[in-house]
Design an enzyme around this catalytic site. Structure first.
Site, PDB file in Angstrom:
ATOM      1  N   SER A 199      -6.340   3.141   4.392  1.00 49.18           N
ATOM      2  CA  SER A 199      -5.629   2.436   3.315  1.00 49.18           C
ATOM      3  C   SER A 199      -6.611   1.678   2.417  1.00 49.18           C
ATOM      4  CB  SER A 199      -4.579   1.475   3.885  1.00 49.18           C
ATOM      5  OG  SER A 199      -3.619   1.140   2.898  1.00 49.18           O
ATOM      6  N   SER A 212       0.806  -1.231   0.000  1.00 49.21           N
ATOM      7  CA  SER A 212       0.000   0.000   0.000  1.00 49.21           C
ATOM      8  C   SER A 212       0.834   1.274   0.000  1.00 49.21           C
ATOM      9  CB  SER A 212      -0.960   0.012   1.191  1.00 49.21           C
ATOM     10  OG  SER A 212      -2.088  -0.789   0.916  1.00 49.21           O
ATOM     11  N   LYS A 248       0.117   3.740  -2.669  1.00 47.96           N
ATOM     12  CA  LYS A 248      -0.872   4.814  -2.562  1.00 47.96           C
ATOM     13  C   LYS A 248      -0.231   6.189  -2.396  1.00 47.96           C
ATOM     14  CE  LYS A 248      -4.573   1.832  -0.760  1.00 47.96           C
ATOM     15  NZ  LYS A 248      -3.978   0.534  -0.400  1.00 47.96           N
TER      16      LYS A 248
END
Length: 375
Positions: free
Chosen positions: A109, A49, A52
């Site tokens: 997230s 993640s 991101k």
């Protein structure tokens, strides 16, 4: 953010970093622009993640260029709704404000929130991924390749600790008006599970100087964290450090190892501000110009990180052409400031003309030409 860029981990005087239980890691003094210590920072890793961070970069850019607004609502596609992994828990019946999707992407997230933003900004996931890779190239991320906006495991979806540090510092530098989202400890969208409201960056709850940035975890990537903190110091004011810890064994391990690095960086090194932004470093003679001197300096503060206790050993020297002959435009790179501790060079900073100097008239040029010839 200063213009000094250097790595001093290999310097003879550099303090020994702590043992860090991670596959790859890096500690950067963002204020000085220096990597203080690192391990395997160019080894390819799965970003999970941490992907991101790039998705957010593109969303923030779309906000700045008015392509989207914080208040604007975006639809939730079936594809976004069905995203596996971490979620914000939005569904196709909803029209969700962009700002809530940003909070869902950053605090929770949420892969569903990230996909909704990607489709809203790029039109399609595929186009958004193309934009991600184009932006990576523009930022100089030489070993990063994106296959999706969310970070789920996919062949060819890789980055490095060095590239993540570059991306994180550029994100904070380029979009200071939006990075406050990364310090949010809790958020959930109305109607979604209350148990899903807590930021996974546990350092936000442990260290009041930590204000970001992003966690990541997949089976392949292990537990990852890009953490940043700001602490006040005499003479330099707020000093920002950034740690990148990749492939730790657990959620607690990534937090502990990141905290260890940040604390070590703040105690083992000190920042020395050498010059303020737009402060003349040197004012050499100029020939054949309407002015006789040229102020040279940096448009950013010149700050250097040195091992604690060695500030008195910092030396500077300026390398520049001689003679300096007008004209010079404001902002034109003219010279280089070299910064050393003892004999170890830490950084080079370009020095630019702080004011322009126009070319003198015919008689002024002729007079200086004669004087230069005699000289």
């Amino acid at each position: 953010m200063s213009l000094c860029v250097a790595t001093i981990a290999g310097a003879q005087q550099a303090p020994q970093p702590p043992d860090v239980a991670a596959k790859a890691w890096l500690l950067m003094d963002v204020t000085a622009g220096q990597v203080l210590a690192s391990k395997d920072i160019d080894a390819p890793v799965e970003p999970a993640s941490l992907t991101k961070l790039m998705s957010a970069y593109l969303v923030f850019d779309a906000l700045r260029t008015k392509k989207i607004t914080l208040e604007q609502t975006l639809p939730v596609s079936v594809h976004a709704w069905k995203m596996p992994g971490s979620r914000m828990f939005i569904d196709p019946k909803m029209q969700v404000p962009v700002e809530d999707l940003i909070k869902g992407m950053i605090v929770q997230s949420g892969n569903d929130a990230t996909m909704a933003l990607a489709e809203g900004v790029g039109g399609t996931e595929e186009r958004f991924v193309q934009l991600m890779n184009e932006q990576a190239k523009a930022l100089g991320l030489k070993n990063t390749s994106y296959r999706n906006p969310d970070g789920l495991t996919e062949a060819g979806h890789t980055t490095t600790a060095r590239d993540l540090a570059t991306l994180a510092t550029r994100l904070m530098h380029d979009f200071p008006e939006y990075v406050h989202y990364y310090s949010m400890k809790k958020y959930r969208y109305p109607g979604t599970p209350a148990s899903n409201d807590t930021n996974r960056n546990t350092l936000l709850f442990r260290d009041p100087t930590v204000d970001g940035l992003k966690t990541g975890h997949t089976e392949a990537a292990g537990y990852c964290l890009v953490a940043t903190a700001q602490r006040d110091f005499p003479n330099v004011g707020k000093r920002r450090l950034l740690s990148v810890v990749l492939g730790a064994s657990s959620e607690s391990a990534r937090a502990n190892e990141s905290q260890k690095l940040l604390n070590w960086g703040y105690t083992a090194f000190e920042d020395v501000k050498l010059f303020d932004a737009n402060q003349p470093v040197v004012t050499p003679r100029v020939w054949k110009g309407k002015a006789s001197e040229l102020k040279l300096g940096s448009t950013q503060p010149v700050v250097v990180a040195v091992p604690s206790g060695s500030a008195s050993q910092v030396k500077t020297e300026v390398a520049r052409p001689e003679p300096l002959v007008a004209p010079f435009k404001k902002g034109q790179a003219v010279a280089t400031l070299k910064i050393k501790v003892g004999e170890q060079q830490l950084a080079e900073v370009p020095l630019v003309a702080l004011d322009g100097v126009e070319e003198a008239g015919f008689f002024g040029r002729a007079w200086d030409a004669m004087r230069l010839w005699i000289k």
